[in-house]
Design a protein around this motif. Sequence first.
Motif, short mmCIF file in Angstrom:
data_model
loop_
_atom_site.label_atom_id
_atom_site.label_comp_id
_atom_site.label_asym_id
_atom_site.label_seq_id
_atom_site.Cartn_x
_atom_site.Cartn_y
_atom_site.Cartn_z
N HIS A 1 0.81 -1.18 0.55
CA HIS A 1 -0.21 -0.25 0.21
C HIS A 1 0.68 1.42 0.05
O HIS A 1 2.39 1.09 -0.07
CB HIS A 1 -0.79 0.03 1.27
N CYS B 1 -4.22 6.08 -0.56
CA CYS B 1 -3.88 4.40 -1.01
C CYS B 1 -3.10 4.95 -1.89
O CYS B 1 -4.09 4.94 -3.27
CB CYS B 1 -4.07 3.41 -0.22
N CYS C 1 -3.98 -1.26 -4.63
CA CYS C 1 -3.61 -2.41 -4.27
C CYS C 1 -5.02 -3.67 -4.31
O CYS C 1 -4.94 -4.52 -3.67
CB CYS C 1 -3.46 -1.81 -2.78
N MET D 1 -10.65 2.91 0.03
CA MET D 1 -8.86 2.27 1.37
C MET D 1 -8.09 3.87 1.51
O MET D 1 -7.21 4.66 0.87
CB MET D 1 -7.78 1.85 0.76
CU CU Z 1 -4.19 0.37 -0.79
#
Ligand code: CU
Length: 266
Positions: free
Chosen positions: A177, A224, A228, A235
């Motif tokens: 991340h 982020c 990912c 996120m």
């Molecule tokens: Cu992430």
Amino acid sequence: MTDWLGLPALAAAQGGQIDSLIGWTHLFMLILFVGWGGFFAYTLVRFRRSRHPVANPTGVRSHTSSYLEIGVAVVEAILLFAFSIPIWAARVDRMPPEREALVVQVTGEQFAWNVHYAGPDGVFGRTDIHQIDAQSNPLGLDRADSAAKDDVTTLNQLYLPVNRPVIVKLRSKDVIHSFSVPEFRVKQDAVPGFTIPVWFVPNVTTAEMRTRTGNPAFQYEIACAQLCGLGHYRMRGFVTVLQAGEFQKWMDEKVKEQGEADIWGK
Ligand SMILES: [Cu+2]
């Protein structure tokens, strides 16, 4: 000097240097772009077909272009060794002392940020992979450990005091991340198996930023910055920068709340 780039509002003490680097890089690239673009236009006219109906297989005989290439390589070596490496050493490698800073562990997972404070004792409690519970204990914090009793954990909520160095120790539970807060000019990958520190000094509280931007709902966001997984887009976490006293009050309340919850849980 970097207003023309439309960067996000700046809210960290060391961010001005990064902005000036971004500004200079753009300026140099603009000069190169205009220079090379002009040269390209010149060659189109200078070597036009009507003037050179037959191709010249020998080409240029002078060594000017070789010397220019060597010159460019020398300048790049100077930029790398005289500027980049020392600046990286000063800005990234040299951490503020941990006793003056707030140290907080931030662990990325698909698709959330787990925040872990050491609490008043300043020691992070033990974590144990077998105690991980996706809902109630995503970090696997072992509350039986004496250092863990006063630890505070939150989900997607990072509270920080203003004008004090913060060291974020980044970890990941699954994939790579990246912890990115544009207003602090920080962006650092979180890699499974590593603990990677990143530091900054937030110098504008959330409240002050709300006044400054005229947006009463303003929030610093942790994005982020590495794709990912399928839920990557959601996120995100939030950073709340408080005055030192307010932060202490928040921390005291959390320590009390989470400590009590633990007593009842047992
Ligand atoms: Cu992430």
